[in-house]
Scaffold this motif. Sequence first.
Motif, PDB file in Angstrom:
ATOM      1  N   LYS A 139     -28.509   7.159 -20.251  1.00 52.35           N
ATOM      2  CA  LYS A 139     -28.144   8.355 -21.017  1.00 52.35           C
ATOM      3  C   LYS A 139     -26.798   8.885 -20.571  1.00 52.35           C
ATOM      4  N   ARG A 141     -24.363   7.260 -19.093  1.00 54.62           N
ATOM      5  CA  ARG A 141     -23.300   6.328 -19.479  1.00 54.62           C
ATOM      6  C   ARG A 141     -22.961   6.469 -20.951  1.00 54.62           C
ATOM      7  N   GLU A 142     -23.986   6.584 -21.797  1.00 53.12           N
ATOM      8  CA  GLU A 142     -23.754   6.750 -23.236  1.00 53.12           C
ATOM      9  C   GLU A 142     -23.032   8.065 -23.510  1.00 53.12           C
ATOM     10  N   LYS A 143     -23.415   9.104 -22.822  1.00 57.25           N
ATOM     11  CA  LYS A 143     -22.769  10.403 -22.989  1.00 57.25           C
ATOM     12  C   LYS A 143     -21.311  10.320 -22.529  1.00 57.25           C
ATOM     13  N   LYS A 145     -19.416   7.637 -22.504  1.00 62.71           N
ATOM     14  CA  LYS A 145     -18.675   6.809 -23.455  1.00 62.71           C
ATOM     15  C   LYS A 145     -18.288   7.606 -24.699  1.00 62.71           C
ATOM     16  N   LYS A 146     -19.159   8.524 -25.113  1.00 64.12           N
ATOM     17  CA  LYS A 146     -18.900   9.329 -26.301  1.00 64.12           C
ATOM     18  C   LYS A 146     -17.791  10.348 -26.073  1.00 64.12           C
ATOM     19  N   ASN A 147     -17.647  10.785 -24.835  1.00 62.64           N
ATOM     20  CA  ASN A 147     -16.633  11.805 -24.513  1.00 62.64           C
ATOM     21  C   ASN A 147     -15.338  11.190 -24.181  1.00 62.64           C
TER      22      ASN A 147
END
Length: 147
Positions: A139, A141-143, A145-147
């Motif tokens: 979670k 890492r995904e967050k 990557k989105k930022n």
Amino acid sequence: MKNTFITLFFIVLTFSAFGQRKERQERIQALKVAFITEKLELTSEEAQRFWPVYNAIESEKETLRKEAQSIRRGLDFETLTDAEANKLITDMLGIENRKHNLHSKQVNDLLKVIPAKKVILLKVVEEQFNKRMIAELKKRREKFKKN
């Protein structure tokens, strides 16, 4: 209520600032202690006897993990000779054998301080904790990557 506490604890871990590595390890260890204590439903007497045995074995496991990591660190497969590869295999098999012996020792030592059912449940609980931690890492890492 207990599940809510664990969930909140994981959320706090998620949103807490990135501290130094040692601080993160300490927070994760505290989460693990709380999680295992709750899931195994350790009495105060059991917990007093359980944690010293568990922590001693975990410390030995960490030493073996670091030893295996140091063996693999810096390997250059392009220049590795067969003799060096054979020595590495022997060393790694030795570590695996020591891990196996350590696991057997852990089970035998834990059987002296908690019931067999809780010893078996411990493996399941550790796996559950690890899955939660991996999911939380994904979670983050995904967050990131989105930022």
